[in-house]
Design a protein around this motif. Structure first.
Motif, PDB file in Angstrom:
ATOM      1  N   ALA A 146       0.816  -1.220   0.000  1.00 19.43           N
ATOM      2  CA  ALA A 146       0.000   0.000   0.000  1.00 19.43           C
ATOM      3  C   ALA A 146       0.845   1.262   0.000  1.00 19.43           C
ATOM      4  O   ALA A 146       0.357   2.334  -0.396  1.00 19.43           O
ATOM      5  CB  ALA A 146      -0.931   0.001   1.205  1.00 19.43           C
ATOM      6  N   THR A 147       2.118   1.159   0.408  1.00 17.42           N
ATOM      7  CA  THR A 147       2.962   2.357   0.396  1.00 17.42           C
ATOM      8  C   THR A 147       3.372   2.747  -1.028  1.00 17.42           C
ATOM      9  O   THR A 147       3.939   3.820  -1.238  1.00 17.42           O
ATOM     10  CB  THR A 147       4.226   2.145   1.248  1.00 17.42           C
ATOM     11  OG1 THR A 147       5.010   1.087   0.691  1.00 17.42           O
ATOM     12  CG2 THR A 147       3.862   1.814   2.686  1.00 17.42           C
ATOM     13  N   ASN A 148       3.074   1.872  -2.014  1.00 12.67           N
ATOM     14  CA  ASN A 148       3.375   2.185  -3.411  1.00 12.67           C
ATOM     15  C   ASN A 148       2.380   3.170  -4.024  1.00 12.67           C
ATOM     16  O   ASN A 148       2.637   3.707  -5.107  1.00 12.67           O
ATOM     17  CB  ASN A 148       3.354   0.911  -4.264  1.00 12.67           C
ATOM     18  CG  ASN A 148       4.650   0.121  -4.165  1.00 12.67           C
ATOM     19  OD1 ASN A 148       5.666   0.648  -3.739  1.00 12.67           O
ATOM     20  ND2 ASN A 148       4.605  -1.129  -4.574  1.00 12.67           N
ATOM     21  N   ILE A 149       1.245   3.361  -3.382  1.00 13.42           N
ATOM     22  CA  ILE A 149       0.173   4.170  -3.950  1.00 13.42           C
ATOM     23  C   ILE A 149       0.709   5.517  -4.428  1.00 13.42           C
ATOM     24  O   ILE A 149       1.422   6.212  -3.698  1.00 13.42           O
ATOM     25  CB  ILE A 149      -0.954   4.386  -2.908  1.00 13.42           C
ATOM     26  CG1 ILE A 149      -1.569   3.037  -2.509  1.00 13.42           C
ATOM     27  CG2 ILE A 149      -2.009   5.324  -3.426  1.00 13.42           C
ATOM     28  CD1 ILE A 149      -2.132   2.235  -3.633  1.00 13.42           C
ATOM     29  N   GLN A 150       0.349   5.892  -5.661  1.00 16.94           N
ATOM     30  CA  GLN A 150       0.881   7.114  -6.261  1.00 16.94           C
ATOM     31  C   GLN A 150      -0.144   8.228  -6.416  1.00 16.94           C
ATOM     32  O   GLN A 150       0.239   9.375  -6.698  1.00 16.94           O
ATOM     33  CB  GLN A 150       1.477   6.790  -7.638  1.00 16.94           C
ATOM     34  CG  GLN A 150       2.700   5.888  -7.590  1.00 16.94           C
ATOM     35  CD  GLN A 150       3.845   6.494  -6.787  1.00 16.94           C
ATOM     36  OE1 GLN A 150       4.266   7.617  -7.054  1.00 16.94           O
ATOM     37  NE2 GLN A 150       4.338   5.758  -5.800  1.00 16.94           N
ATOM     38  N   ALA A 151      -1.430   7.947  -6.289  1.00 10.59           N
ATOM     39  CA  ALA A 151      -2.432   9.007  -6.384  1.00 10.59           C
ATOM     40  C   ALA A 151      -2.091  10.097  -5.377  1.00 10.59           C
ATOM     41  O   ALA A 151      -1.633   9.821  -4.262  1.00 10.59           O
ATOM     42  CB  ALA A 151      -3.823   8.452  -6.104  1.00 10.59           C
ATOM     43  N   SER A 152      -2.292  11.348  -5.775  1.00  8.88           N
ATOM     44  CA  SER A 152      -1.907  12.459  -4.906  1.00  8.88           C
ATOM     45  C   SER A 152      -3.123  13.152  -4.316  1.00  8.88           C
ATOM     46  O   SER A 152      -4.166  13.280  -4.964  1.00  8.88           O
ATOM     47  CB  SER A 152      -1.067  13.477  -5.685  1.00  8.88           C
ATOM     48  OG  SER A 152      -1.821  14.056  -6.733  1.00  8.88           O
ATOM     49  N   ILE A 153      -2.973  13.571  -3.073  1.00 10.46           N
ATOM     50  CA  ILE A 153      -3.982  14.354  -2.356  1.00 10.46           C
ATOM     51  C   ILE A 153      -3.253  15.583  -1.826  1.00 10.46           C
ATOM     52  O   ILE A 153      -2.481  15.486  -0.871  1.00 10.46           O
ATOM     53  CB  ILE A 153      -4.614  13.548  -1.200  1.00 10.46           C
ATOM     54  CG1 ILE A 153      -5.247  12.253  -1.727  1.00 10.46           C
ATOM     55  CG2 ILE A 153      -5.646  14.391  -0.463  1.00 10.46           C
ATOM     56  CD1 ILE A 153      -5.740  11.315  -0.623  1.00 10.46           C
ATOM     57  N   VAL A 154      -3.466  16.719  -2.482  1.00 11.23           N
ATOM     58  CA  VAL A 154      -2.675  17.916  -2.199  1.00 11.23           C
ATOM     59  C   VAL A 154      -3.573  19.020  -1.635  1.00 11.23           C
ATOM     60  O   VAL A 154      -4.611  19.346  -2.217  1.00 11.23           O
ATOM     61  CB  VAL A 154      -1.959  18.413  -3.474  1.00 11.23           C
ATOM     62  CG1 VAL A 154      -1.165  19.683  -3.183  1.00 11.23           C
ATOM     63  CG2 VAL A 154      -1.038  17.327  -4.025  1.00 11.23           C
ATOM     64  N   ARG A 155      -3.161  19.600  -0.519  1.00 14.85           N
ATOM     65  CA  ARG A 155      -3.913  20.687   0.104  1.00 14.85           C
ATOM     66  C   ARG A 155      -3.759  21.959  -0.727  1.00 14.85           C
ATOM     67  O   ARG A 155      -2.657  22.346  -1.128  1.00 14.85           O
ATOM     68  CB  ARG A 155      -3.409  20.911   1.526  1.00 14.85           C
ATOM     69  CG  ARG A 155      -4.162  21.985   2.329  1.00 14.85           C
ATOM     70  CD  ARG A 155      -5.536  21.505   2.730  1.00 14.85           C
ATOM     71  NE  ARG A 155      -6.282  22.486   3.500  1.00 14.85           N
ATOM     72  CZ  ARG A 155      -6.492  22.413   4.825  1.00 14.85           C
ATOM     73  NH1 ARG A 155      -5.997  21.396   5.513  1.00 14.85           N
ATOM     74  NH2 ARG A 155      -7.203  23.325   5.437  1.00 14.85           N
ATOM     75  N   ASP A 156      -4.878  22.624  -0.979  1.00 18.93           N
ATOM     76  CA  ASP A 156      -4.887  23.910  -1.668  1.00 18.93           C
ATOM     77  C   ASP A 156      -5.917  24.801  -0.990  1.00 18.93           C
ATOM     78  O   ASP A 156      -7.106  24.768  -1.315  1.00 18.93           O
ATOM     79  CB  ASP A 156      -5.227  23.718  -3.154  1.00 18.93           C
ATOM     80  CG  ASP A 156      -5.176  25.033  -3.938  1.00 18.93           C
ATOM     81  OD1 ASP A 156      -4.562  25.997  -3.440  1.00 18.93           O
ATOM     82  OD2 ASP A 156      -5.777  25.105  -5.027  1.00 18.93           O
ATOM     83  N   GLY A 157      -5.480  25.549  -0.004  1.00 17.03           N
ATOM     84  CA  GLY A 157      -6.391  26.404   0.745  1.00 17.03           C
ATOM     85  C   GLY A 157      -7.383  25.579   1.548  1.00 17.03           C
ATOM     86  O   GLY A 157      -6.992  24.729   2.362  1.00 17.03           O
TER      87      GLY A 157
END
Length: 407
Positions: A146-157
């Motif tokens: 599971a540490t391979n997961i590449q989808a990104s969750i990025v904070r923007d405001g």
């Protein structure tokens, strides 16, 4: 360990068994036929909704969620035999609102969700008004790690932006599926197991695209299905993060423990039904001048099946008891063991009943091919056999390392 069942559980077993005999088994073929008669298989058969209402009325609803006032107040050990009964039919878990991935998603929300998240998503799921999916597995990486997961969750405001491609998001084909729990990375520079997060993404959010539905050995599992989904600059409120950034791996481990118990008990139920039908078949089918039940190899099939089912059930109950008494973390070896044992056991028993039924066993006239396909997927879902075996071996070696250090 004492695995005797309380009077409450015995009564629920009796009610469930009666419901299965009166309403579930007689309607398995009817529900499949109704799917084929509809303009699209990806719509809900009215009969399924009728059966769910009957289950609600009889108090056979939300039997999972151990140690929670939102469930039936059952422990893992108490729920296990009920889950086994439901596993005898492919359609039964949904009828009782005890089906994956909704059970796992509800457990995540119940354990880690905010009051707002519970009100918006958990309560409708518990009422059976909506359904959900779990987007973790990705086609481009080995998702058994599971540490391979590449989808990104990025904070923007005040928002998070999600980008990635997922597949085997089970349940996303259902028109009632309104919410996905998506796992992705929030910080690639953090310690390995603190890089991930889980976030709630409504499926009608701009940028969410269901690319295709993935069949399993030719079964589309409609209207549930397994989707490949693209998340392209998907924006959701920051309040949709579950627990916190960096907690995705920990949530996944908490989610998968009870889920593995559920999968294993359902597999045991599937195997029990197969063994029952095997015994009936071989006593009335005659070949080479005598019933199949008089053939020595068939007697071995029956004996081995009974032995293997009992072994798997006892190990699963032990894991459930440990989860109830010492917690999921202390039970991780037993949980890993049952996840290896139960699917392989079910596959062997189902293979024998298919063999006994001959060509009919491979057809849709009997449910065994569908159950076999389902059992085979569970040697991969929630972690492949190899990952669980490696964990079991490491834990065993660690015990002996400790003993050597004390000498």
């Amino acid at each position: 360990m004492n695995f005797s069942y309380s009077q409450k559980v015995i009564q629920l077993q009796e009610k469930l068994t009666t419901f299965m005999e009166e309403h579930v088994y007689p309607n398995e073929a009817r529900i499949e036929e109704s799917l084929n008669e509809q303009s699209t298989r990806w719509s809900i058969p009215p009969l399924m909704e009728e059966l769910k209402e009957k289950a609600k009325q009889q108090g056979l609803w939300n039997l999972f969620l151990p140690h929670s006032e939102l469930g039936a107040g059952l422990t893992n050990v108490e729920y296990a035999p009920l889950c086994e009964i439901m596993g005898r039919s492919m359609i039964a878990p949904e009828i009782f609102n005890c089906n994956a991935p909704d059970t796992g998603n509800m457990e995540v929300l119940e354990r880690y969700g905010t009051p707002q998240q519970k009100e918006e998503w958990l309560m409708p799921l518990l009422r059976g008004e909506i359904r959900s999916c779990f987007s973790m597995t990705e086609p481009d990486v080995a998702s058994s790690d599971a540490t391979n997961i590449q989808a990104s969750i990025v904070r923007d405001g005040d928002e998070y932006v999600i980008n990635g491609r997922k597949w085997w998001s089970s349940g996303a084909g259902d028109p009632r599926c309104k919410i996905a729990i998506v796992m992705g990375k929030t910080d690639s520079s953090a310690p390995r197991h603190e890089q991930q997060a889980m976030i709630l993404v409504p499926l009608d959010t701009q940028g969410v695209t269901i690319e295709r539905m993935l069949p399993v050995f030719g079964y589309d599992h409609a209207p549930h299905g397994h989707a490949e989904i693209t998340y392209d600059n998907v924006r959701v409120p920051a309040s949709n993060i579950i627990w916190d950034e960096g907690k995705g791996f920990a949530i996944a481990q908490g989610r998968l423990g009870p889920g593995r118990i559920h999968h294993c008990m359902r597999l045991i139920g599937s195997a029990e039904r197969a063994l029952e039908e095997l015994c009936k078949r071989v006593q009335k089918r005659v070949a080479f001048g005598k019933p199949l039940s008089k053939q020595g190899v068939v007697l071995e099939w029956i004996a081995d099946s009974r032995i293997e089912i009992e072994q798997a059930r006892l190990l699963t109950l032990k894991a459930a008891a440990m989860m109830d008494t010492v917690g999921n973390k202390e039970a991780k070896a037993e949980i890993a063991m049952i996840k290896v044992v139960a699917p392989n056991m079910a596959l062997r028993v189902l293979d024998r009943v298919i063999q006994a039924f001959g060509a009919a066993g491979m057809s849709e006239d009997v449910p065994f091919a569908a159950h076999w396909a389902n059992a085979r997927t569970l040697r991969l879902a929630d972690g492949p056999d190899e990952v669980h075996r490696a964990q079991i071996a490491r834990l065993e070696l660690k015990k002996h390392d400790v003993q050597l250090q004390r000498v």
